[in-house]
Motif scaffolding. Structure first.
Motif, mmCIF file in Angstrom:
data_model
loop_
_atom_site.group_PDB
_atom_site.id
_atom_site.type_symbol
_atom_site.label_atom_id
_atom_site.label_comp_id
_atom_site.label_asym_id
_atom_site.label_seq_id
_atom_site.Cartn_x
_atom_site.Cartn_y
_atom_site.Cartn_z
ATOM 1 N N ASP A 188 0.821 -1.206 0.000
ATOM 2 C CA ASP A 188 0.000 0.000 0.000
ATOM 3 C C ASP A 188 0.860 1.262 0.000
ATOM 4 O O ASP A 188 0.563 2.233 -0.703
ATOM 5 C CB ASP A 188 -0.950 0.012 1.198
ATOM 6 C CG ASP A 188 -2.114 -0.948 1.026
ATOM 7 O OD1 ASP A 188 -2.393 -1.361 -0.123
ATOM 8 O OD2 ASP A 188 -2.755 -1.281 2.042
ATOM 9 N N VAL A 189 1.936 1.260 0.772
ATOM 10 C CA VAL A 189 2.837 2.419 0.812
ATOM 11 C C VAL A 189 3.482 2.628 -0.557
ATOM 12 O O VAL A 189 3.593 3.765 -1.033
ATOM 13 C CB VAL A 189 3.902 2.261 1.920
ATOM 14 C CG1 VAL A 189 5.036 3.274 1.742
ATOM 15 C CG2 VAL A 189 3.257 2.419 3.294
ATOM 16 N N ASP A 190 3.900 1.555 -1.215
ATOM 17 C CA ASP A 190 4.477 1.688 -2.559
ATOM 18 C C ASP A 190 3.497 2.372 -3.512
ATOM 19 O O ASP A 190 3.881 3.244 -4.288
ATOM 20 C CB ASP A 190 4.876 0.323 -3.128
ATOM 21 C CG ASP A 190 6.204 -0.170 -2.593
ATOM 22 O OD1 ASP A 190 6.946 0.633 -1.968
ATOM 23 O OD2 ASP A 190 6.510 -1.354 -2.805
ATOM 24 N N THR A 191 2.223 1.998 -3.440
ATOM 25 C CA THR A 191 1.206 2.630 -4.289
ATOM 26 C C THR A 191 1.078 4.115 -3.952
ATOM 27 O O THR A 191 0.998 4.960 -4.849
ATOM 28 C CB THR A 191 -0.152 1.923 -4.121
ATOM 29 O OG1 THR A 191 -0.012 0.578 -4.546
ATOM 30 C CG2 THR A 191 -1.247 2.607 -4.929
ATOM 31 N N LEU A 192 1.075 4.451 -2.674
ATOM 32 C CA LEU A 192 0.970 5.852 -2.260
ATOM 33 C C LEU A 192 2.194 6.652 -2.701
ATOM 34 O O LEU A 192 2.060 7.799 -3.150
ATOM 35 C CB LEU A 192 0.780 5.940 -0.746
ATOM 36 C CG LEU A 192 -0.552 5.402 -0.208
ATOM 37 C CD1 LEU A 192 -0.521 5.327 1.311
ATOM 38 C CD2 LEU A 192 -1.720 6.252 -0.689
ATOM 39 N N VAL A 193 3.377 6.070 -2.619
ATOM 40 C CA VAL A 193 4.605 6.746 -3.064
ATOM 41 C C VAL A 193 4.566 6.963 -4.571
ATOM 42 O O VAL A 193 4.841 8.063 -5.070
ATOM 43 C CB VAL A 193 5.863 5.945 -2.651
ATOM 44 C CG1 VAL A 193 7.108 6.473 -3.349
ATOM 45 C CG2 VAL A 193 6.051 5.969 -1.134
ATOM 46 N N GLN A 194 4.215 5.923 -5.323
ATOM 47 C CA GLN A 194 4.179 6.012 -6.791
ATOM 48 C C GLN A 194 3.187 7.059 -7.289
ATOM 49 O O GLN A 194 3.361 7.614 -8.368
ATOM 50 C CB GLN A 194 3.844 4.654 -7.403
ATOM 51 C CG GLN A 194 4.941 3.639 -7.262
ATOM 52 C CD GLN A 194 4.490 2.238 -7.661
ATOM 53 O OE1 GLN A 194 3.390 2.038 -8.154
ATOM 54 N NE2 GLN A 194 5.346 1.259 -7.421
ATOM 55 N N ASN A 195 2.159 7.332 -6.500
ATOM 56 C CA ASN A 195 1.141 8.303 -6.905
ATOM 57 C C ASN A 195 1.334 9.668 -6.252
ATOM 58 O O ASN A 195 0.460 10.533 -6.337
ATOM 59 C CB ASN A 195 -0.254 7.748 -6.597
ATOM 60 C CG ASN A 195 -0.629 6.666 -7.585
ATOM 61 O OD1 ASN A 195 -1.069 6.964 -8.690
ATOM 62 N ND2 ASN A 195 -0.430 5.413 -7.210
ATOM 63 N N GLY A 196 2.469 9.868 -5.594
ATOM 64 C CA GLY A 196 2.803 11.168 -5.042
ATOM 65 C C GLY A 196 2.047 11.572 -3.799
ATOM 66 O O GLY A 196 1.984 12.750 -3.455
ATOM 67 N N VAL A 197 1.478 10.599 -3.100
ATOM 68 C CA VAL A 197 0.703 10.915 -1.903
ATOM 69 C C VAL A 197 1.601 11.000 -0.674
ATOM 70 O O VAL A 197 1.430 11.879 0.169
ATOM 71 C CB VAL A 197 -0.419 9.873 -1.666
ATOM 72 C CG1 VAL A 197 -1.247 10.235 -0.444
ATOM 73 C CG2 VAL A 197 -1.296 9.745 -2.904
ATOM 74 N N VAL A 198 2.558 10.105 -0.553
ATOM 75 C CA VAL A 198 3.527 10.141 0.548
ATOM 76 C C VAL A 198 4.934 10.185 -0.035
ATOM 77 O O VAL A 198 5.150 9.838 -1.194
ATOM 78 C CB VAL A 198 3.380 8.931 1.515
ATOM 79 C CG1 VAL A 198 2.019 8.902 2.164
ATOM 80 C CG2 VAL A 198 3.680 7.632 0.831
ATOM 81 N N ASP A 199 5.870 10.620 0.794
ATOM 82 C CA ASP A 199 7.275 10.683 0.396
ATOM 83 C C ASP A 199 8.058 9.613 1.131
ATOM 84 O O ASP A 199 7.786 9.330 2.306
ATOM 85 C CB ASP A 199 7.870 12.049 0.731
ATOM 86 C CG ASP A 199 7.194 13.186 -0.006
ATOM 87 O OD1 ASP A 199 6.798 12.974 -1.167
ATOM 88 O OD2 ASP A 199 7.076 14.278 0.572
ATOM 89 N N LYS A 200 9.035 9.047 0.449
ATOM 90 C CA LYS A 200 9.924 8.064 1.057
ATOM 91 C C LYS A 200 11.261 8.754 1.305
ATOM 92 O O LYS A 200 11.849 9.318 0.376
ATOM 93 C CB LYS A 200 10.096 6.874 0.118
ATOM 94 C CG LYS A 200 10.481 5.596 0.789
ATOM 95 C CD LYS A 200 10.387 4.449 -0.198
ATOM 96 C CE LYS A 200 10.256 3.149 0.547
ATOM 97 N NZ LYS A 200 10.058 2.028 -0.368
ATOM 98 N N THR A 201 11.719 8.754 2.555
ATOM 99 C CA THR A 201 12.983 9.375 2.917
ATOM 100 C C THR A 201 13.874 8.339 3.584
ATOM 101 O O THR A 201 13.434 7.213 3.846
ATOM 102 C CB THR A 201 12.757 10.547 3.897
ATOM 103 O OG1 THR A 201 12.284 10.024 5.147
ATOM 104 C CG2 THR A 201 11.753 11.546 3.356
ATOM 105 N N LYS A 202 15.103 8.737 3.893
ATOM 106 C CA LYS A 202 16.012 7.817 4.605
ATOM 107 C C LYS A 202 15.451 7.446 5.969
ATOM 108 O O LYS A 202 15.674 6.360 6.462
ATOM 109 C CB LYS A 202 17.386 8.451 4.763
ATOM 110 C CG LYS A 202 18.152 8.533 3.478
ATOM 111 C CD LYS A 202 19.526 9.122 3.698
ATOM 112 C CE LYS A 202 20.259 9.216 2.371
ATOM 113 N NZ LYS A 202 21.591 9.776 2.525
#
Length: 119
Positions: free
Chosen positions: A85-99
């Protein structure tokens, strides 16, 4: 307060709004543009922002970076499902993935759309 506004609108409407924002860059008084996430249809929006994914956003609001494992723990869900689910949210610009983990950089979500009768 930073708000993510979610809209259902055509590509033409999205582009017109973008042109309007860009045209304000030259003006002396530029309004602070709203952060908007647009979807072409209810179905596409619902695929990306399904109820379990909205639960992830609720966990992330105001928390700063969290690991996917911590989000899964807080939701009482398995890691693999939350990761997908997080991958889908990241791919669609809803959440950001940081270090430091995943981040939802907004304090709230506002849905702005109309549902009309089928043609």
């Amino acid at each position: 307060m930073t708000t993510l506004t979610v809209k259902i609108e055509s590509l033409e409407d999205t582009m017109a709004r973008a042109v309007s924002v860009v045209s304000q860059w030259d003006s002396a008084v530029m309004e602070d543009p709203a952060v908007t996430l647009s979807f072409p249809s209810w179905e596409v929006m619902h695929r990306v922002l399904a109820p379990k994914r909205l639960d992830i956003l609720k966990v992330l609001v105001g928390q700063g970076p969290l690991s996917i494992r911590e989000v899964a723990r807080r939701l009482g869900r398995d890691f693999e499902g939350v990761h997908t689910d997080v991958d889908t949210l990241v791919q669609n610009g809803v959440v950001d993935k940081t270090k430091g983990g995943i981040v939802f950089p907004y304090e709230r979500v506002h849905f702005d759309f109309d549902i009309r009768a089928a043609a």
